[in-house]
Each structure stands twice: as C-alpha cells, then as structure tokens.
Design an enzyme around this catalytic site. Sequence first.
Site, PDB file in Angstrom:
ATOM      1  N   GLY A   1       0.805  -1.217   0.000  1.00 30.26           N
ATOM      2  CA  GLY A   1       0.000   0.000   0.000  1.00 30.26           C
ATOM      3  C   GLY A   1       0.836   1.264   0.000  1.00 30.26           C
TER       4      GLY A   1
ATOM      5  N   ASP B   1       2.653   2.496   2.320  1.00 30.53           N
ATOM      6  CA  ASP B   1       3.963   2.252   2.932  1.00 30.53           C
ATOM      7  C   ASP B   1       4.977   1.847   1.846  1.00 30.53           C
ATOM      8  OD1 ASP B   1       5.846   1.821   4.896  1.00 30.53           O
ATOM      9  OD2 ASP B   1       4.917   0.030   5.741  1.00 30.53           O
TER      10      ASP B   1
ATOM     11  N   THR C   1      -7.356   2.216   6.101  1.00 32.13           N
ATOM     12  CA  THR C   1      -8.515   1.888   5.248  1.00 32.13           C
ATOM     13  C   THR C   1      -8.162   1.001   4.053  1.00 32.13           C
ATOM     14  OG1 THR C   1      -8.348   3.839   3.813  1.00 32.13           O
ATOM     15  CG2 THR C   1      -9.634   4.075   5.850  1.00 32.13           C
ATOM     16  N   GLY C   2      -6.903   0.551   3.990  1.00 30.51           N
ATOM     17  CA  GLY C   2      -6.507  -0.354   2.913  1.00 30.51           C
ATOM     18  C   GLY C   2      -6.399  -1.773   3.444  1.00 30.51           C
TER      19      GLY C   2
HETATM   20  P1  ADP Z   1      -3.259   0.286   6.023  1.00 32.66           P
HETATM   21  O1  ADP Z   1      -2.398  -0.925   6.216  1.00 32.66           O
HETATM   22  O2  ADP Z   1      -3.094   1.319   7.115  1.00 32.66           O
HETATM   23  O3  ADP Z   1      -4.675  -0.039   5.705  1.00 32.66           O
HETATM   24  P2  ADP Z   1      -2.736   0.863   3.199  1.00 32.66           P
HETATM   25  O4  ADP Z   1      -1.507   1.425   2.618  1.00 32.66           O
HETATM   26  O5  ADP Z   1      -3.121  -0.520   2.795  1.00 32.66           O
HETATM   27  O6  ADP Z   1      -2.572   1.014   4.778  1.00 32.66           O
HETATM   28  O7  ADP Z   1      -3.948   1.804   2.877  1.00 32.66           O
HETATM   29  C1  ADP Z   1      -4.176   3.047   3.483  1.00 32.66           C
HETATM   30  C2  ADP Z   1      -4.769   3.985   2.458  1.00 32.66           C
HETATM   31  O8  ADP Z   1      -3.721   4.488   1.633  1.00 32.66           O
HETATM   32  C3  ADP Z   1      -5.771   3.321   1.512  1.00 32.66           C
HETATM   33  O9  ADP Z   1      -6.933   4.139   1.459  1.00 32.66           O
HETATM   34  C4  ADP Z   1      -5.056   3.309   0.182  1.00 32.66           C
HETATM   35  O10 ADP Z   1      -5.961   3.464  -0.903  1.00 32.66           O
HETATM   36  C5  ADP Z   1      -4.164   4.517   0.300  1.00 32.66           C
HETATM   37  N1  ADP Z   1      -2.988   4.574  -0.577  1.00 32.66           N
HETATM   38  C6  ADP Z   1      -2.317   3.580  -1.196  1.00 32.66           C
HETATM   39  N2  ADP Z   1      -1.297   4.069  -1.925  1.00 32.66           N
HETATM   40  C7  ADP Z   1      -1.315   5.428  -1.757  1.00 32.66           C
HETATM   41  C8  ADP Z   1      -0.529   6.520  -2.254  1.00 32.66           C
HETATM   42  N3  ADP Z   1       0.502   6.334  -3.063  1.00 32.66           N
HETATM   43  N4  ADP Z   1      -0.868   7.785  -1.865  1.00 32.66           N
HETATM   44  C9  ADP Z   1      -1.901   8.004  -1.025  1.00 32.66           C
HETATM   45  N5  ADP Z   1      -2.668   7.016  -0.533  1.00 32.66           N
HETATM   46  C10 ADP Z   1      -2.389   5.746  -0.887  1.00 32.66           C
END
Ligand code: ADP
Length: 174
Positions: A33, A35, A123-124
């Site tokens: 995601g 991260d 939310t991911g």
């Molecule tokens: P978590 O493990 O906290 O759920 P995720 O990375 O899976 O973290 O998702 C958190 C949010 O970040 C999701 O809504 C996802 O759509 C969003 N996301 C993923 N990639 C990016 C990005 N490059 N920039 C901004 N938001 C992102």
Amino acid sequence: MPNKIYLIKGDITKQNADAIVNAANSSLLGGGGVDGAIHRAGGPEILNECIRIRNRQGGCKTGEAVITGGGNLKTKYVIHTVGPVWNGGDKNEPQLLANAYRNALKLAIENGIHTISFPNISTGIYHFPKDLAAQIAIDTVKTFLNQHEEPLSVTFVCFDDENYALYESLLKEK
Ligand code: ADP
C-alpha cells in the site's frame, strides 16, 4: 471547511508538504500500500532510519508515531504512524486510529512542521471501515488544530474515489 484543512485526490508521495504521513506497520520495515509506495519513491535512506529507530526502541506500537527524513521525496520529513487493524470494532480500533492521527500531529508540532499530508490510515490492507475512519480522521484533526496555537495546515490525500467522496461530504457538512 476550516481554513487549515484541505482535501485532494492523489498520490501522497508526490506531495511537497513539510511532512507526509506513512500508514506504517509496527515493524517499521515497510510493507504494501502507501507504505510500499513511500519507501519505493523515497529510497533506502528512509528505511535505514526506520531500522535505526527499530533497533533503538523495537518498532512502533499501534497508535504511536515516529519521524524520519524524507529521503528522495519532496517532503522534508516522513512521519510513520501505525493504525489499527480492523477486528470487528470492539478492540479499541476507533481510539487507536484517533491516537495515530493525534500522535502524528504532535510530532509535527514538535518538529516545527507547518504543512502535513495524511493518507487514509488503516482503510486499505487493515480494512477499517472507510466512513468511520474518515469521521475519526476529520474529528481528531479538527480538535487537535483547535487546541494548538501553532500554524499547521493539514491535507487529506485520498487515493481512491470512495474515500475522496466521503471526505468531501464530511468536510462540507461541518
Ligand atoms: P493500512 O495498512 O493502514 O490499511 P494501506 O496502505 O493498505 O494502509 O492503505 C491506506 C490507504 O492508503 C488506503 O486508502 C489506500 O488506498 C491509500 N494509498 C495507497 N497508496 C497510496 C498513495 N501512493 N498515496 C496516497 N494514498 C495511498
């Protein structure tokens, strides 16, 4: 919408705020995601700093936050915070999500940051319901900004249409 809160749809790694927030995991060793996107775009310097923090304090607990430099990103700092995994809602998830936003904001103030961008934490992959997460994010940020004198602008960076629409209507409402 209060002056200091902004909303955009996009990729947080492209933001040139003083700090961007990473939805990290407790290991601080990177993941998928947002991260993964931040570490890919930011380069190894950020991960090396995370490893140093991990060696010093054993990672980062859910709801807490740590700060590193921005590596190759436009931003000066990355604030890594760990949101909760959604586990049905009776495991303190709402409070832990609020803590994640609050502790990231606290670190921002302590480091003289004036502009900060947040992704939609938890939310991911962590499956926190998006509507509740948006409400908590907005309420926590508004309350924090009302309680602090320091100039701080907060941008919510939504990656998906659903989150963007939720934030848009909640920010209009209040
Ligand atoms: P978590 O493990 O906290 O759920 P995720 O990375 O899976 O973290 O998702 C958190 C949010 O970040 C999701 O809504 C996802 O759509 C969003 N996301 C993923 N990639 C990016 C990005 N490059 N920039 C901004 N938001 C992102």
